[in-house]
Design a protein around this motif. Structure first.
Motif: not given
Ligand SMILES: [Zn+2]
Ligand SMILES: [Zn+2]
Length: 240
Positions: A203, A188, A101, A225, A192, A221-222, A205, A93
Protein backbone atom coordinates in the motif's frame (compact mmCIF):
# COMPACT_ATOMS: atom_id res chain seq x y z
CA UNK A 1 -35.36 40.20 49.62
CA UNK A 2 -36.21 38.62 46.24
CA UNK A 3 -33.90 41.03 44.44
CA UNK A 4 -31.10 40.19 46.88
CA UNK A 5 -31.63 36.48 46.26
CA UNK A 6 -31.59 36.91 42.47
CA UNK A 7 -28.48 39.08 42.67
CA UNK A 8 -26.67 36.54 44.87
CA UNK A 9 -27.67 33.68 42.58
CA UNK A 10 -26.53 35.68 39.53
CA UNK A 11 -23.08 36.38 40.99
CA UNK A 12 -22.75 32.78 42.20
CA UNK A 13 -23.43 31.46 38.70
CA UNK A 14 -21.02 34.00 37.20
CA UNK A 15 -18.29 33.07 39.70
CA UNK A 16 -18.85 29.39 38.99
CA UNK A 17 -18.65 29.91 35.23
CA UNK A 18 -15.43 31.84 35.74
CA UNK A 19 -13.66 29.10 37.71
CA UNK A 20 -15.58 25.83 37.62
CA UNK A 21 -15.00 23.34 40.42
CA UNK A 22 -11.24 23.09 39.80
CA UNK A 23 -10.37 26.80 39.52
CA UNK A 24 -7.36 26.16 37.21
CA UNK A 25 -4.96 28.65 35.63
CA UNK A 26 -4.70 29.12 31.86
CA UNK A 27 -1.73 26.75 31.52
CA UNK A 28 -3.44 24.19 33.67
CA UNK A 29 -6.43 24.37 31.33
CA UNK A 30 -4.12 23.72 28.35
CA UNK A 31 -2.56 20.79 30.18
CA UNK A 32 -5.99 19.43 31.12
CA UNK A 33 -7.10 19.58 27.47
CA UNK A 34 -3.95 17.69 26.41
CA UNK A 35 -4.47 15.03 29.07
CA UNK A 36 -8.14 14.58 28.13
CA UNK A 37 -7.41 14.33 24.40
CA UNK A 38 -4.57 11.91 25.07
CA UNK A 39 -6.94 9.63 26.97
CA UNK A 40 -9.10 9.65 23.83
CA UNK A 41 -6.09 8.83 21.65
CA UNK A 42 -5.21 5.96 24.03
CA UNK A 43 -8.80 4.70 23.82
CA UNK A 44 -8.65 4.63 20.02
CA UNK A 45 -5.19 3.15 19.63
CA UNK A 46 -5.19 0.65 22.54
CA UNK A 47 -8.84 -0.40 22.63
CA UNK A 48 -10.36 0.14 19.18
CA UNK A 49 -7.30 -0.39 17.04
CA UNK A 50 -4.94 -2.88 18.69
CA UNK A 51 -7.33 -4.76 20.99
CA UNK A 52 -10.56 -4.87 18.96
CA UNK A 53 -9.67 -4.49 15.26
CA UNK A 54 -6.39 -6.45 15.15
CA UNK A 55 -6.59 -8.56 18.32
CA UNK A 56 -2.94 -7.78 18.92
CA UNK A 57 -3.34 -7.30 22.66
CA UNK A 58 -5.70 -8.53 25.36
CA UNK A 59 -7.41 -6.17 27.78
CA UNK A 60 -8.92 -6.81 31.20
CA UNK A 61 -12.66 -6.05 31.14
CA UNK A 62 -12.23 -3.02 33.44
CA UNK A 63 -10.01 -0.92 31.11
CA UNK A 64 -11.95 -2.24 28.09
CA UNK A 65 -15.22 -0.91 29.57
CA UNK A 66 -13.57 2.34 30.59
CA UNK A 67 -12.36 2.91 27.01
CA UNK A 68 -15.83 2.15 25.60
CA UNK A 69 -17.42 4.62 28.00
CA UNK A 70 -14.80 7.26 27.27
CA UNK A 71 -15.21 6.86 23.50
CA UNK A 72 -18.98 7.21 23.87
CA UNK A 73 -18.46 10.45 25.84
CA UNK A 74 -15.77 11.96 23.62
CA UNK A 75 -16.29 10.67 20.07
CA UNK A 76 -19.73 9.08 19.73
CA UNK A 77 -18.07 6.26 17.78
CA UNK A 78 -19.30 2.67 18.14
CA UNK A 79 -16.79 -0.17 18.45
CA UNK A 80 -18.36 -2.34 15.74
CA UNK A 81 -18.46 0.51 13.20
CA UNK A 82 -14.89 1.67 13.82
CA UNK A 83 -13.53 -1.88 13.75
CA UNK A 84 -15.42 -2.87 10.59
CA UNK A 85 -14.28 0.23 8.69
CA UNK A 86 -10.70 -0.19 9.80
CA UNK A 87 -10.51 -3.89 8.93
CA UNK A 88 -11.96 -3.08 5.50
CA UNK A 89 -9.31 -0.36 5.08
CA UNK A 90 -6.59 -2.99 5.62
CA UNK A 91 -8.29 -5.58 3.40
CA UNK A 92 -9.00 -3.23 0.48
CA UNK A 93 -6.15 -0.76 0.99
CA UNK A 94 -5.77 1.90 -1.76
CA UNK A 95 -8.49 0.30 -3.92
CA UNK A 96 -11.81 2.02 -4.70
CA UNK A 97 -13.34 -0.08 -1.89
CA UNK A 98 -10.96 1.39 0.72
CA UNK A 99 -13.27 3.62 2.83
CA UNK A 100 -10.70 6.41 3.15
CA UNK A 101 -7.72 6.11 0.79
CA UNK A 102 -6.23 9.44 -0.34
CA UNK A 103 -4.83 7.55 -3.34
CA UNK A 104 -8.31 6.97 -4.75
CA UNK A 105 -10.34 9.75 -3.13
CA UNK A 106 -7.78 12.55 -3.11
CA UNK A 107 -5.77 13.88 -0.19
CA UNK A 108 -7.95 16.99 0.24
CA UNK A 109 -11.10 14.90 0.58
CA UNK A 110 -9.62 12.53 3.18
CA UNK A 111 -7.80 15.26 5.10
CA UNK A 112 -10.68 17.73 5.35
CA UNK A 113 -13.67 15.42 5.10
CA UNK A 114 -12.34 12.20 6.63
CA UNK A 115 -15.00 12.24 9.35
CA UNK A 116 -17.70 12.44 6.66
CA UNK A 117 -16.20 9.45 4.82
CA UNK A 118 -16.23 7.54 8.10
CA UNK A 119 -19.85 8.50 8.83
CA UNK A 120 -20.95 7.48 5.33
CA UNK A 121 -19.30 4.06 5.64
CA UNK A 122 -21.07 3.36 8.95
CA UNK A 123 -24.28 3.08 6.90
CA UNK A 124 -22.76 0.39 4.64
CA UNK A 125 -24.47 -2.72 6.02
CA UNK A 126 -22.24 -5.06 4.00
CA UNK A 127 -19.13 -3.57 5.62
CA UNK A 128 -20.64 -4.03 9.09
CA UNK A 129 -21.66 -7.64 8.38
CA UNK A 130 -18.41 -8.70 6.78
CA UNK A 131 -15.84 -6.92 8.95
CA UNK A 132 -17.60 -6.11 12.24
CA UNK A 133 -17.50 -9.58 13.80
CA UNK A 134 -16.41 -10.29 17.39
CA UNK A 135 -17.16 -6.80 18.68
CA UNK A 136 -19.19 -6.02 21.83
CA UNK A 137 -22.91 -6.75 21.58
CA UNK A 138 -23.89 -6.74 25.25
CA UNK A 139 -26.69 -4.84 26.98
CA UNK A 140 -24.72 -1.62 27.48
CA UNK A 141 -23.62 -1.61 23.83
CA UNK A 142 -27.15 -2.10 22.48
CA UNK A 143 -29.22 -0.19 25.03
CA UNK A 144 -26.87 2.69 25.89
CA UNK A 145 -24.04 3.34 23.41
CA UNK A 146 -25.97 2.40 20.26
CA UNK A 147 -29.37 3.61 21.48
CA UNK A 148 -28.04 7.01 22.65
CA UNK A 149 -25.09 7.76 20.36
CA UNK A 150 -24.84 11.52 21.06
CA UNK A 151 -25.93 11.75 24.68
CA UNK A 152 -22.44 10.78 25.87
CA UNK A 153 -21.06 13.91 24.19
CA UNK A 154 -23.66 15.99 26.06
CA UNK A 155 -22.61 14.35 29.33
CA UNK A 156 -18.97 15.26 28.60
CA UNK A 157 -20.02 18.87 27.96
CA UNK A 158 -21.75 19.06 31.34
CA UNK A 159 -18.69 17.54 33.07
CA UNK A 160 -16.31 19.97 31.30
CA UNK A 161 -18.36 23.02 32.29
CA UNK A 162 -18.70 21.73 35.86
CA UNK A 163 -14.95 21.15 36.19
CA UNK A 164 -13.56 24.12 34.25
CA UNK A 165 -16.36 26.70 34.08
CA UNK A 166 -17.20 28.49 30.82
CA UNK A 167 -13.78 27.64 29.30
CA UNK A 168 -14.93 24.02 29.58
CA UNK A 169 -16.91 24.73 26.40
CA UNK A 170 -13.64 25.36 24.51
CA UNK A 171 -11.99 22.29 26.06
CA UNK A 172 -15.02 20.23 25.01
CA UNK A 173 -14.78 21.62 21.46
CA UNK A 174 -11.09 20.60 21.29
CA UNK A 175 -12.04 17.13 22.51
CA UNK A 176 -14.74 16.88 19.84
CA UNK A 177 -12.48 17.76 16.91
CA UNK A 178 -9.46 15.75 18.14
CA UNK A 179 -10.26 12.39 16.52
CA UNK A 180 -11.77 13.83 13.30
CA UNK A 181 -8.53 15.84 12.85
CA UNK A 182 -5.79 13.48 14.10
CA UNK A 183 -7.27 10.12 13.05
CA UNK A 184 -9.68 10.72 10.17
CA UNK A 185 -7.62 13.58 8.70
CA UNK A 186 -3.95 13.17 9.62
CA UNK A 187 -3.50 9.37 9.94
CA UNK A 188 -5.95 8.26 7.25
CA UNK A 189 -4.93 11.09 4.91
CA UNK A 190 -1.29 12.06 5.48
CA UNK A 191 -0.46 8.50 6.66
CA UNK A 192 -1.17 7.21 3.15
CA UNK A 193 0.21 10.14 1.23
CA UNK A 194 3.19 11.97 2.70
CA UNK A 195 6.09 10.97 4.95
CA UNK A 196 8.83 8.35 4.97
CA UNK A 197 8.71 4.57 4.64
CA UNK A 198 10.65 1.94 6.57
CA UNK A 199 9.07 -0.94 4.65
CA UNK A 200 7.98 -1.46 1.05
CA UNK A 201 4.45 -2.53 1.96
CA UNK A 202 2.12 -3.02 -1.03
CA UNK A 203 0.00 0.00 0.00
CA UNK A 204 1.02 3.67 0.08
CA UNK A 205 1.25 3.90 3.88
CA UNK A 206 3.83 6.24 5.39
CA UNK A 207 5.30 7.12 8.75
CA UNK A 208 4.64 10.75 9.58
CA UNK A 209 6.95 11.21 12.56
CA UNK A 210 9.79 9.06 13.90
CA UNK A 211 8.36 9.44 17.42
CA UNK A 212 5.35 7.40 18.42
CA UNK A 213 4.30 9.61 21.30
CA UNK A 214 1.98 12.29 19.94
CA UNK A 215 -0.85 10.10 18.73
CA UNK A 216 -0.14 6.85 20.48
CA UNK A 217 2.18 5.31 17.87
CA UNK A 218 -0.39 5.72 15.09
CA UNK A 219 1.89 8.16 13.28
CA UNK A 220 4.11 5.14 12.46
CA UNK A 221 1.52 4.03 9.94
CA UNK A 222 3.85 2.36 7.41
CA UNK A 223 5.24 0.15 10.19
CA UNK A 224 1.67 -0.71 11.15
CA UNK A 225 0.53 -1.69 7.65
CA UNK A 226 3.60 -3.88 7.33
CA UNK A 227 2.97 -5.65 10.66
CA UNK A 228 -0.73 -4.98 11.40
CA UNK A 229 -1.04 -7.34 14.36
CA UNK A 230 2.20 -6.33 16.01
CA UNK A 231 1.85 -4.35 19.21
CA UNK A 232 5.45 -3.32 18.69
CA UNK A 233 5.86 -0.68 16.01
CA UNK A 234 9.62 -0.20 16.34
CA UNK A 235 11.11 -0.24 12.82
CA UNK A 236 14.32 -1.90 14.02
CA UNK A 237 12.63 -4.82 15.71
CA UNK A 238 13.19 -8.05 13.77
CA UNK A 239 10.40 -10.59 13.70
CA UNK A 240 11.38 -14.21 14.23
ZN1 LIG B 1 -3.90 2.84 6.92
ZN1 LIG C 1 -4.76 -1.17 11.64
Amino acid sequence: MTINFIETAFWSVLTFLNHGLLNLSTWQHVLAALVLTHITIASVTIYLHRHQAHRSLDLHWVPAHFFRLWLWMTTGMLTKEWVAIHRKHHAKCETPDDPHSPQTRGIKTVFWRGAELYAAETHNEETMQRYGHNTPNDWVERCVYTAYPWQGLGLMLIIDIALFGAIGLSIWAVQMIWIPVTAAGVINGIGHYWGYRNFESPDASTNISPWGLLIGGEELHNNHHTYPTSGEYCPYRQRS
